[in-house]
Design a protein around this motif. Sequence first.
Motif, PDB file in Angstrom:
ATOM      1  N   GLY A   1       0.866   2.043   1.005  1.00  0.00           N
ATOM      2  CA  GLY A   1       0.426   1.297   1.343  1.00  0.00           C
ATOM      3  C   GLY A   1       0.063   0.198   0.436  1.00  0.00           C
ATOM      4  N   THR A   2      -0.750  -1.212   1.318  1.00  0.00           N
ATOM      5  CA  THR A   2      -0.784  -1.838   0.476  1.00  0.00           C
ATOM      6  C   THR A   2      -2.653  -2.358   0.443  1.00  0.00           C
ATOM      7  N   VAL A   3      -3.175  -3.022  -1.103  1.00  0.00           N
ATOM      8  CA  VAL A   3      -4.549  -3.126  -0.648  1.00  0.00           C
ATOM      9  C   VAL A   3      -4.243  -4.352  -2.046  1.00  0.00           C
ATOM     10  N   VAL A   4      -5.477  -5.672  -0.903  1.00  0.00           N
ATOM     11  CA  VAL A   4      -5.547  -7.224  -0.971  1.00  0.00           C
ATOM     12  C   VAL A   4      -7.115  -7.376  -1.136  1.00  0.00           C
TER      13      VAL A   4
ATOM     14  N   LEU B   1      -4.983   2.924  -4.055  1.00  0.00           N
ATOM     15  CA  LEU B   1      -3.745   3.038  -3.920  1.00  0.00           C
ATOM     16  C   LEU B   1      -2.161   3.160  -5.251  1.00  0.00           C
TER      17      LEU B   1
END
Lengths: 378, 378
Positions: free
Chosen positions: B310-313, B281
Amino acid sequence: MRFIIQRDSLLQSVQDVMKAVTSRTTIPILTGIKIVANEEGVTLTGSDSDISIESFIPKEEAGDEIVEIKQPGSIVLQARFFSEIVKKLPTDSVEIEVHNNLQTVIRSGKSEFNLNGLDAEEYPHLPQISEEHVFKIPTDLLKGLIRQTVFSVSTSETRPILTGVNWKVENNELICIATDSHRLALRKAKLEADNTGSYNVVIPGKSLTELSKILDDSSESVDIVITENQVLFKAKHLLFFSRLLEGNYPDTGRLIPSESKTDVVVNTKEFLHAIDRASLLAREGRNNVVKFSTIEGGAIEVSSNTPEIGTVVEEIQSQSIDGEELKISFSAKYMMDALKALEGTEIQISFTGAMRPFVIRPLHDDSILQLILPVRTY
Amino acid sequence: MRFIIQRDSLLQSVQDVMKAVTSRTTIPILTGIKIVANEEGVTLTGSDSDISIESFIPKEEAGDEIVEIKQPGSIVLQARFFSEIVKKLPTDSVEIEVHNNLQTVIRSGKSEFNLNGLDAEEYPHLPQISEEHVFKIPTDLLKGLIRQTVFSVSTSETRPILTGVNWKVENNELICIATDSHRLALRKAKLEADNTGSYNVVIPGKSLTELSKILDDSSESVDIVITENQVLFKAKHLLFFSRLLEGNYPDTGRLIPSESKTDVVVNTKEFLHAIDRASLLAREGRNNVVKFSTIEGGAIEVSSNTPEIGTVVEEIQSQSIDGEELKISFSAKYMMDALKALEGTEIQISFTGAMRPFVIRPLHDDSILQLILPVRTY
């Protein structure tokens, strides 16, 4: 919406529907994949408004649980990111959960993605097709029909109708014809079912190419439904919709000569390789044209000549040459495309003079023919 | 000139020397391949004046006749056409004959090509290199050295010296260093021979990449000769010349921190895959930056955030974290490049604070290190 799904099944479906998704669309939501989860399983949809693909992932298959639906629902996720993510997720089991604000969480192992979703209600509806008349074709035959004709469609938008393949169904026979007005490919196939109806439609070449990529090589049948402006291909867990091209396809019947003056039979591969080599030095020229002539002793000579670079002469021993002597020139590319599309170790080329279209057929097989217009050089 | 040669041997040699030939040259004859036939065999040469490659095809190898020399001589043939022709010739045996007017006939089976040749006397001479000082490196080690450093060279011509890899030989050790000023790759190797001399040169990255493609994966040695402005790599039947880059390579020694404040040991593949996902992302953003932080329980968190998407962890369990807590940001691409270049299942990353370059090394291996400059985002 919330469900837990096997990554490989999800990935397969995503890759199938991605075939219809393009980033060059004027309708922003079509850059996404629609995901719908209900009691039966999960359905994915991709579309560029010409082609729409729907892939269904059942809850169970062959006794294995593939999807566990926790809560039905739907969402649209950006296709490019979603497909990349699914491809790279670390574990076999993937959880997808949509929150009230369309935020979608994708969890796999210790990896957690949070994507901004779009409202599935805003995704265009697929065409409604009533399935009154259905005919069936085995998948491998369908892929063959496509492969052997679609390369001949026109790539120019000058006559849009020629960018499609003409499909005619009559008397339980399907005839597929493609032409760009310099060459033509024709393939016939008997249909098994009775009462298949009569159709005469033009399917965009691009749709057939994409359909062919998605279908497995199997002998299972594909159901085909043709309506006024749409065609639907139904395979296992897969729906493939394409719009039809509007307009009348030219009558190609009279293009195909019924008689011939020179008939040559050659080994397909030998001839293909000789044409390929003869064209090596012709590519610089304007249109990749090689010269073909019958010579003594039942042989053929194929040659080309580009003064700055050099010349090439290929001699091919034919199985037989019947009729008049002949000198003719044609596009090496069209000939190679035609030879690659034909099956069989031997082909017959039937000429009716140096200025007339000629026909290439496998020996002892009437279901397929390729026609090429010569070039005036001799 | 006239000789009969085995097609596969000829093809291999043509493909090797083609690596040096470019169509974008200001010296027209360099778009050709020089062919010289003498009593020993046939020698092919390709060059773009930066890189020159000479490949020798001996008359005999392992008791098999490869070339039959009918008449010694030489010619230059257009590389693009000649290589395409050789690739597609129909029979194992190929005859090449040069006529007085430089017309060259290539015969194979019933295929005959007639190419316009150029006078080999007009082909530029290869650099003359006196082989006083030679050192040897096993081919597989040489390919490893190249692979593990060359990706870090600069692709910008702003500082041309950084487009090369710095090779230093001292005390029987070779040190290869590449940096684009945002990251650095360093690889050392012991040289076997005594008295290898001392060198400090810069070899164009492109030359090393091409060399690596030509060399077989074998443990046979490559002889290396370094002169003031040229380097010569000698493998079996192959000479590879490259010019050296002029100028002084920056002193990179002081860039590499000797101490660290945070040391993290992780599994290479797990970490690589997590970075890969975290960057999915981040690619839309300006430079593919991910955030890295140590968290509780000996774990690491890698994350990225692109508001529109969006986000990613990602959470990665480390083998060990020693020293201070840390939050740092870096290019995911640089980190992935570095991790792919390292060997070993575990790596140690040594940080000296969020604003300082950090070092990645395989655990228990001092011969290689990768250094990356962080990005200011925290």
